[in-house]
Design an enzyme around this catalytic site. Structure first.
Site, short mmCIF file in Angstrom:
data_model
loop_
_atom_site.label_atom_id
_atom_site.label_comp_id
_atom_site.label_asym_id
_atom_site.label_seq_id
_atom_site.Cartn_x
_atom_site.Cartn_y
_atom_site.Cartn_z
CB VAL A 104 -1.00 0.01 1.18
CG1 VAL A 104 -0.30 0.23 2.51
CG2 VAL A 104 -2.07 1.07 0.96
N GLY B 208 -5.25 -6.56 0.83
CA GLY B 208 -5.63 -5.75 1.98
C GLY B 208 -4.76 -4.53 2.07
CD GLU B 209 -0.19 -4.33 2.67
OE1 GLU B 209 0.20 -3.38 1.95
OE2 GLU B 209 0.51 -5.35 2.87
N GLY B 210 -5.41 -1.56 2.36
CA GLY B 210 -5.93 -0.36 1.70
C GLY B 210 -5.49 -0.28 0.26
#
Length: 339
Positions: free
Chosen positions: A92, A310-312
């Site tokens: 990210v 994930g992570e944004g």
């Protein structure tokens, strides 16, 4: 349960945006979803055209989970990844740099000794890890509300942003999220459990059995969203829910990421009905529980890139599309001005 005064996005600005979009030098509706997003941003910002999306901020909520044994990766990866975020070398952070977004990491419940990280990372820490939800509660009494308030405080600290993105880091996330979505929507475990970090075969069967056991154990306690978070959630998902509610209360648009922010958004909507009007879905995750969450929230993903990091990271990828949506309403000519 607390009550929140959630504002309604500006209907007059949305109508004015739609009128302008219909008058641009193109056939009606020819720019499809970009037009919908331009009108949404206008309503969220209360002005046509909407403000430039110059200040985009990602907050990664990090925490460990008691069900992490079901993952293809060891629990210690969570703490190691926090350091990778801080070094700017995570997925990210690399992707956010491409769109000029900042990334902040908040250790809400990482199970580690963090003496070597900045105090700002641990300023809102609630606990170390969470309970194994198939056999015990995730959180102690009162911790779900404390984590929710921590998330609200973080959103308040980021209130100058044009756009907020909640990220996540925690081995075991998808198991916890599947249980939370299943309990919230009354779905069987087999329909919501996905491969997560890449489990398959017997490991996937075990993961499904863990979610089934967790939902069964919490039966009768899921109507209240804070009890649901206590039984089946985690401090980091509770903090994310608080972050989403506070952003909505302040009229700050949010782009949700994948399965984690989808699960948090379901709970946040139960706590503060109407908050979902301030959220967009950045992308379609490969995890089935996200699809159920987005359908319940009435949100359609902007992108579908097969992402499951994930992570944004997926939400960050939607930022250029949102900027393109703003550009058409801000910079395209009008049919009425043609000579």
């Amino acid at each position: 349960m607390p009550s929140f005064d959630i504002p309604v996005p500006d209907a007059a600005a949305r109508a004015a945006a739609q009128e302008r979009l219909d008058g641009l030098v193109k056939p009606l509706g020819a720019l499809g979803r970009l037009e919908d997003l331009a009108a949404w941003l206008s309503a969220a910002h209360g002005v046509v055209p909407p403000r430039p999306l110059d200040d985009v901020r990602v907050v990664v909520f990090a925490g460990d989970h008691g069900v992490s044994a079901q993952s293809a990766y060891p629990r210690e990866v969570t703490a190691a990844m926090v350091r990778v975020f801080l070094a700017g070398r995570s997925g990210v952070t690399v992707l956010a740099a491409q769109v000029g977004a900042s990334v902040r990491v908040a250790d809400i419940a990482v199970d580690w000794d963090a003496a070597d990280v900045p105090e700002s990372v641990t300023a809102h820490k609630i606990r170390r890890g969470s309970g194994a939800i198939d056999v015990e509660d995730a959180l102690a009494p009162g911790e779900a509300r404390a984590a929710f308030e921590a998330g609200r405080a973080i959103a308040a600290e980021e209130a100058g942003a044009d756009l907020l993105i909640p990220g996540d880091m925690g081995i075991g996330n998808t198991t916890m999220c599947a249980a939370l979505v299943a309990a919230t929507l009354g779905l069987p475990a087999a329909e919501v459990v996905g491969t997560g970090t890449g489990v398959s075969g017997p490991a996937l069967d075990t993961k499904t059995a863990v979610v089934e056991a967790a939902v069964r154990r919490a039966a009768g306690r899921v109507a209240d969203p804070f009890e649901r978070l206590t039984a089946l959630g985690s401090a980091c998902v509770a903090a994310t829910a608080g972050f989403l509610v506070e952003a909505a209360a302040r009229g700050i648009p949010v782009v949700l990421d994948g399965v984690f922010s989808g699960a948090a958004a379901l709970v946040a909507r139960d706590i503060a009905p109407g908050a979902e009007q301030w959220w967009l879905a950045g992308h379609r995750s490969t995890e089935p529980s996200q699809a159920f969450a987005l359908k319940a929230l009435g949100l359609t993903p902007i992108l579908d890139l097969g992402l499951r990091l994930g992570e944004g990271s997926g939400a960050v990828q939607a930022v250029p599309t949102l900027r393109a949506a703003r550009a058409i309403i801000a910079d395209m000519g009008l049919l009425a001005d043609l000579a």
